[in-house]
Design a protein around this motif. Structure first.
Motif, short mmCIF file in Angstrom:
data_model
loop_
_atom_site.label_atom_id
_atom_site.label_comp_id
_atom_site.label_asym_id
_atom_site.label_seq_id
_atom_site.Cartn_x
_atom_site.Cartn_y
_atom_site.Cartn_z
N GLU A 1 29.54 36.44 50.83
CA GLU A 1 29.56 35.84 49.48
C GLU A 1 30.30 36.73 48.51
N THR A 2 30.11 38.02 48.57
CA THR A 2 30.78 38.95 47.67
C THR A 2 32.28 38.92 47.91
N VAL A 3 32.69 38.87 49.15
CA VAL A 3 34.12 38.83 49.48
C VAL A 3 34.72 37.51 48.98
N GLN A 4 33.99 36.39 49.12
CA GLN A 4 34.48 35.10 48.66
C GLN A 4 34.59 35.06 47.14
N GLN A 5 33.60 35.62 46.45
CA GLN A 5 33.65 35.65 44.97
C GLN A 5 34.80 36.53 44.50
N THR A 6 35.00 37.67 45.15
CA THR A 6 36.10 38.55 44.78
C THR A 6 37.44 37.84 45.02
N SER A 7 37.54 37.10 46.09
CA SER A 7 38.76 36.36 46.40
C SER A 7 39.01 35.27 45.36
N ARG A 8 37.96 34.59 44.94
CA ARG A 8 38.09 33.54 43.91
C ARG A 8 38.52 34.14 42.58
N LYS B 1 40.19 36.94 42.11
CA LYS B 1 41.58 37.37 42.23
C LYS B 1 42.53 36.17 42.12
N THR B 2 42.16 35.08 42.77
CA THR B 2 42.99 33.87 42.71
C THR B 2 43.05 33.33 41.29
#
Length: 177
Positions: free
Chosen positions: A4-11, A13-14
């Motif tokens: 979840e943390t990696v997905q939130q960080t990716s969102r 950044k996007t």
């Protein structure tokens, strides 16, 4: 949790990259583009302003010779524009089958060069009459009648009126003993 943390960080950044892209795109559309003087498609304002100054000088002049010189310059420019009518300096190479389907773009001058020439010619003819140059006045008024078929009727009627009055005046002067 780590996923979840990696997905939130990716969102995030996007989202940040998207916002930066929009800002760059919006600011790029608002900047002034430099004009290349070698590009013939760029509007040449100096030629138009030169003709406008010539027209203004002619209309404001009280000297026949100065007005006559302006009339000649405007007349030459009007004849040249009539010869190049429909040509804007840009030629798009097309196959011969398509050339017949495409028309030339319209001339996009803000003023009518023929009307400017006619107005200057009327003024020059009146100055010539005032100074006693009968032949030059006749030529100035007659030049209006040969300018263009699409010329405003005002100029044509004024020229015909002055030519008629000029002929009457000469006829009366010739018949007087």
């Amino acid at each position: 949790m780590e996923i979840e943390t990696v997905q939130q960080t990716s969102r995030v950044k996007t989202l940040v990259l998207g916002l930066i892209g929009v800002v760059v795109l919006a600011s790029g559309c608002q900047t002034n583009h430099s004009i290349n003087p070698d590009n013939p498609a760029v509007l040449d304002n100096s030629k138009f302003m030169s003709l406008w100054e010539t027209y203004s000088d002619c209309k404001l002049s009280s000297d026949f010779n100065r007005a006559s010189a302006g009339m000649q310059q405007l007349s030459s420019a009007a004849i040249l524009s009539q010869q190049n009518e429909g040509y804007d300096g840009f030629v798009l190479p097309l196959p011969t089958q398509l050339e017949r389907l495409v028309s030339n773009p319209a001339n996009r001058l803000a003023v009518d060069l023929h009307a400017m020439t006619a107005a200057c010619s009327l003024h020059t003819g009146q100055l010539a009459l005032h100074e006693g140059h009968i032949d030059e006045a006749r030529q100035a008024f007659a030049s209006i009648l040969t300018l263009n078929q699409n010329l405003s009727p005002y100029y044509v009627l004024q020229a015909k009126r002055f030519l008629t009055e000029l002929e009457r005046g000469i006829d009366i002067a010739a018949k007087t003993p």
